[in-house]
Write a protein that holds these residues in place. Sequence first.
Motif, PDB file in Angstrom:
ATOM      1  N   GLN A 145     -11.470   3.153 -16.276  1.00 22.40           N
ATOM      2  CA  GLN A 145     -11.486   4.490 -15.676  1.00 22.40           C
ATOM      3  C   GLN A 145     -11.491   4.423 -14.148  1.00 22.40           C
ATOM      4  OE1 GLN A 145     -14.802   6.570 -17.456  1.00 22.40           O
ATOM      5  NE2 GLN A 145     -13.683   6.927 -19.357  1.00 22.40           N
ATOM      6  N   PHE A 146     -10.731   3.472 -13.614  1.00 21.78           N
ATOM      7  CA  PHE A 146     -10.639   3.323 -12.162  1.00 21.78           C
ATOM      8  C   PHE A 146     -10.033   4.574 -11.529  1.00 21.78           C
ATOM      9  CE2 PHE A 146      -7.758   2.307  -8.625  1.00 21.78           C
ATOM     10  CZ  PHE A 146      -8.672   1.853  -7.690  1.00 21.78           C
ATOM     11  N   PHE A 147      -9.007   5.130 -12.182  1.00 25.87           N
ATOM     12  CA  PHE A 147      -8.313   6.272 -11.580  1.00 25.87           C
ATOM     13  C   PHE A 147      -9.163   7.538 -11.614  1.00 25.87           C
ATOM     14  CE2 PHE A 147      -4.939   3.399 -13.044  1.00 25.87           C
ATOM     15  CZ  PHE A 147      -4.304   3.184 -11.842  1.00 25.87           C
ATOM     16  N   SER A 185       8.607   8.806 -24.338  1.00 27.52           N
ATOM     17  CA  SER A 185       8.035   8.879 -25.674  1.00 27.52           C
ATOM     18  C   SER A 185       8.201   7.584 -26.449  1.00 27.52           C
ATOM     19  CB  SER A 185       8.690  10.027 -26.446  1.00 27.52           C
ATOM     20  OG  SER A 185      10.071   9.768 -26.620  1.00 27.52           O
ATOM     21  N   LYS A 186       9.076   6.695 -25.980  1.00 28.96           N
ATOM     22  CA  LYS A 186       9.304   5.429 -26.643  1.00 28.96           C
ATOM     23  C   LYS A 186       8.351   4.350 -26.177  1.00 28.96           C
ATOM     24  CE  LYS A 186      14.255   6.394 -27.156  1.00 28.96           C
ATOM     25  NZ  LYS A 186      15.618   5.951 -26.800  1.00 28.96           N
ATOM     26  N   ASP A 187       7.752   4.529 -25.014  1.00 23.55           N
ATOM     27  CA  ASP A 187       6.905   3.490 -24.427  1.00 23.55           C
ATOM     28  C   ASP A 187       5.563   4.071 -24.063  1.00 23.55           C
ATOM     29  OD1 ASP A 187       5.837   1.357 -23.228  1.00 23.55           O
ATOM     30  OD2 ASP A 187       7.297   1.217 -21.577  1.00 23.55           O
ATOM     31  N   SER A 188       4.528   3.641 -24.691  1.00 25.13           N
ATOM     32  CA  SER A 188       3.209   4.245 -24.487  1.00 25.13           C
ATOM     33  C   SER A 188       2.549   3.793 -23.219  1.00 25.13           C
ATOM     34  CB  SER A 188       2.297   3.916 -25.675  1.00 25.13           C
ATOM     35  OG  SER A 188       2.143   2.521 -25.802  1.00 25.13           O
ATOM     36  N   THR A 189       3.010   2.707 -22.635  1.00 27.65           N
ATOM     37  CA  THR A 189       2.388   2.192 -21.415  1.00 27.65           C
ATOM     38  C   THR A 189       3.452   1.987 -20.364  1.00 27.65           C
ATOM     39  OG1 THR A 189       0.732   1.047 -22.718  1.00 27.65           O
ATOM     40  CG2 THR A 189       0.983   0.375 -20.414  1.00 27.65           C
ATOM     41  N   PRO A 190       3.420   2.765 -19.254  1.00 25.51           N
ATOM     42  CA  PRO A 190       4.423   2.577 -18.206  1.00 25.51           C
ATOM     43  C   PRO A 190       4.245   1.259 -17.526  1.00 25.51           C
ATOM     44  CG  PRO A 190       2.694   4.059 -17.478  1.00 25.51           C
ATOM     45  CD  PRO A 190       2.416   3.754 -18.924  1.00 25.51           C
ATOM     46  N   ARG A 191       5.384   0.701 -17.022  1.00 30.18           N
ATOM     47  CA  ARG A 191       5.285  -0.551 -16.299  1.00 30.18           C
ATOM     48  C   ARG A 191       4.617  -0.314 -14.976  1.00 30.18           C
ATOM     49  NH1 ARG A 191      10.641  -3.767 -15.807  1.00 30.18           N
ATOM     50  NH2 ARG A 191      11.217  -1.912 -14.656  1.00 30.18           N
ATOM     51  N   PHE A 213       0.825  -1.207   0.000  1.00 26.36           N
ATOM     52  CA  PHE A 213       0.000   0.000   0.000  1.00 26.36           C
ATOM     53  C   PHE A 213       0.865   1.266   0.000  1.00 26.36           C
ATOM     54  CE2 PHE A 213      -3.293  -2.956   1.589  1.00 26.36           C
ATOM     55  CZ  PHE A 213      -4.289  -2.658   0.673  1.00 26.36           C
ATOM     56  N   GLY A 214       2.058   1.192   0.603  1.00 25.09           N
ATOM     57  CA  GLY A 214       2.977   2.322   0.516  1.00 25.09           C
ATOM     58  C   GLY A 214       3.369   2.589  -0.926  1.00 25.09           C
ATOM     59  N   TRP A 215       3.695   1.519  -1.672  1.00 26.56           N
ATOM     60  CA  TRP A 215       4.027   1.670  -3.086  1.00 26.56           C
ATOM     61  C   TRP A 215       2.824   2.183  -3.864  1.00 26.56           C
ATOM     62  CZ3 TRP A 215       1.554  -1.168  -6.974  1.00 26.56           C
ATOM     63  CH2 TRP A 215       2.016  -0.921  -8.269  1.00 26.56           C
ATOM     64  N   PHE A 216       1.648   1.621  -3.621  1.00 24.23           N
ATOM     65  CA  PHE A 216       0.450   2.023  -4.370  1.00 24.23           C
ATOM     66  C   PHE A 216       0.160   3.502  -4.158  1.00 24.23           C
ATOM     67  CE2 PHE A 216      -4.030   2.541  -5.257  1.00 24.23           C
ATOM     68  CZ  PHE A 216      -4.234   1.751  -6.380  1.00 24.23           C
ATOM     69  N   TYR A 217       0.296   3.967  -2.927  1.00 23.63           N
ATOM     70  CA  TYR A 217       0.016   5.377  -2.655  1.00 23.63           C
ATOM     71  C   TYR A 217       1.017   6.281  -3.364  1.00 23.63           C
ATOM     72  CZ  TYR A 217      -0.747   9.763  -0.237  1.00 23.63           C
ATOM     73  OH  TYR A 217      -1.008  11.086   0.036  1.00 23.63           O
ATOM     74  N   LEU A 218       2.301   5.971  -3.227  1.00 27.00           N
ATOM     75  CA  LEU A 218       3.321   6.817  -3.849  1.00 27.00           C
ATOM     76  C   LEU A 218       3.284   6.709  -5.375  1.00 27.00           C
ATOM     77  CD1 LEU A 218       6.336   6.156  -1.448  1.00 27.00           C
ATOM     78  CD2 LEU A 218       4.742   8.082  -1.433  1.00 27.00           C
ATOM     79  N   ARG A 219       2.898   5.554  -5.876  1.00 26.80           N
ATOM     80  CA  ARG A 219       2.873   5.315  -7.321  1.00 26.80           C
ATOM     81  C   ARG A 219       1.694   5.999  -8.000  1.00 26.80           C
ATOM     82  NH1 ARG A 219       6.074   3.646 -11.653  1.00 26.80           N
ATOM     83  NH2 ARG A 219       5.029   2.112 -12.969  1.00 26.80           N
ATOM     84  N   PHE A 220       0.518   5.988  -7.369  1.00 24.62           N
ATOM     85  CA  PHE A 220      -0.700   6.427  -8.042  1.00 24.62           C
ATOM     86  C   PHE A 220      -1.438   7.575  -7.357  1.00 24.62           C
ATOM     87  CE2 PHE A 220      -0.389   1.829  -9.148  1.00 24.62           C
ATOM     88  CZ  PHE A 220      -0.156   1.983 -10.508  1.00 24.62           C
ATOM     89  N   LEU A 221      -1.204   7.836  -6.088  1.00 22.84           N
ATOM     90  CA  LEU A 221      -2.059   8.765  -5.350  1.00 22.84           C
ATOM     91  C   LEU A 221      -1.357  10.007  -4.825  1.00 22.84           C
ATOM     92  CD1 LEU A 221      -4.152   6.197  -3.257  1.00 22.84           C
ATOM     93  CD2 LEU A 221      -4.685   7.178  -5.490  1.00 22.84           C
ATOM     94  N   ASN A 240       1.155  -5.774 -15.716  1.00 23.36           N
ATOM     95  CA  ASN A 240       0.848  -4.716 -16.680  1.00 23.36           C
ATOM     96  C   ASN A 240      -0.565  -4.806 -17.240  1.00 23.36           C
ATOM     97  OD1 ASN A 240       3.227  -3.343 -16.415  1.00 23.36           O
ATOM     98  ND2 ASN A 240       4.206  -4.236 -18.209  1.00 23.36           N
ATOM     99  N   PRO A 241      -1.076  -6.002 -17.567  1.00 29.76           N
ATOM    100  CA  PRO A 241      -2.474  -6.070 -18.029  1.00 29.76           C
ATOM    101  C   PRO A 241      -3.472  -5.570 -16.988  1.00 29.76           C
ATOM    102  CG  PRO A 241      -1.302  -8.081 -18.599  1.00 29.76           C
ATOM    103  CD  PRO A 241      -0.404  -7.304 -17.696  1.00 29.76           C
ATOM    104  N   ILE A 242      -3.158  -5.753 -15.698  1.00 26.93           N
ATOM    105  CA  ILE A 242      -4.047  -5.269 -14.639  1.00 26.93           C
ATOM    106  C   ILE A 242      -4.090  -3.750 -14.659  1.00 26.93           C
ATOM    107  CG2 ILE A 242      -4.466  -5.216 -12.160  1.00 26.93           C
ATOM    108  CD1 ILE A 242      -3.065  -7.913 -11.963  1.00 26.93           C
ATOM    109  N   TYR A 243      -2.926  -3.126 -14.822  1.00 24.51           N
ATOM    110  CA  TYR A 243      -2.868  -1.660 -14.888  1.00 24.51           C
ATOM    111  C   TYR A 243      -3.654  -1.145 -16.094  1.00 24.51           C
ATOM    112  CZ  TYR A 243      -1.042   2.930 -16.045  1.00 24.51           C
ATOM    113  OH  TYR A 243      -0.938   4.254 -16.392  1.00 24.51           O
ATOM    114  N   ARG A 244      -3.447  -1.764 -17.262  1.00 27.58           N
ATOM    115  CA  ARG A 244      -4.159  -1.322 -18.458  1.00 27.58           C
ATOM    116  C   ARG A 244      -5.670  -1.504 -18.302  1.00 27.58           C
ATOM    117  NH1 ARG A 244       0.561  -3.494 -21.133  1.00 27.58           N
ATOM    118  NH2 ARG A 244      -0.432  -5.553 -21.306  1.00 27.58           N
TER     119      ARG A 244
END
Length: 359
Positions: free
Chosen positions: A260-262, A352-358, A204-212, A250-254
Amino acid sequence: MLSINNEPASLLECFVGIPRLTKVMAAFFLVLHIVYWCIPKSAISLFAVRPGTTFSSGSFMLAIFTAGFFETSLIALLVESILFLLLGKYFEPIWGSKEFFKSILVVNWSISIAVLVISMVIYGLTLDDSILFRHYWCGIAANISLLLVGLKQLIPEEEFTIMNTASCKVKHIPFILGCFQVLLATFLEGVYPAAPFWILGLYFGWFYLRFLQRKPGSGGSTVVGDLNDAFSFASFFPEVMQPLISTLVNPIYRLFVRLQFFSLLGVSVARTVDGTSYGFSIAGSSASLTDSLEAEQRRARAALVLEQRIAQTTPVAKSAPQLSISSKSNNDKGDQNESATSGASQQSSSLSKDSTPRT
């Protein structure tokens, strides 16, 4: 190579300059533990998450908010409070007191709710009443896990060396800690209430810093999260495992983006000039490539400030085990600000080389 191996006159020097909120929270840990000493059973019922009683009354629901600040082991309290004070000394000024407190609250609440849900699911599968009424869960460990993940975010390549014998890069510490806690929880089943707060605190620490986590951008906009590949979920695992982990997550993120979860969190995916996603922004605000560059520059400057503060207050006495931090670099210390700017430019090029971040 930057090598930090100072010998201050007193071990107490490393506790000078700790911000007020960090000290208040450490004092709150102590107050709850004193209450536990005085009325142990009542304290556990009020402050620790126990699935079978948490929702029985309003007073027991208090545990959802206090479990992450309540520690029953005196040794764990002392060790983790010292770690919290030392880490909070650096992160509260960098994040700001409001964001520092908010991140701790969100992570602790998330863990408490997750523990309740997981316990209910396990009970539904096993019908074992002890899962609901015998076990209780609490611990200030989640705060340490969050701040260790924050270290990985800011200075992943820094190397900590203890007593000139064992060394480990910061980016490997969360994985090592997680594996150790899983093993410890396996051998101490039912008597280790802090286990989920250690382990879930990393996630949850990673999730918060990564997305929130929200950071100010240019022109009054707000950039949310950190989609840098160096901070992806897969980056927490050994390099040999990272391709497999990326393939799985990565498929979970996509899927989350597609559903439109975010947007439910009030943010939208921010785009570069060519449409490549680089992070999130507050829904309805304008975000540009400049925001991404400035975010990377702020991150590099914060990492540099953190290194300098550690260099000034490394807690080692002549008779104590020595802690050194070494960082491999081809540039001199005087060129670090310049390299931070160029690193941000390189980041925008790679985006610009990668359209989907890991993820």
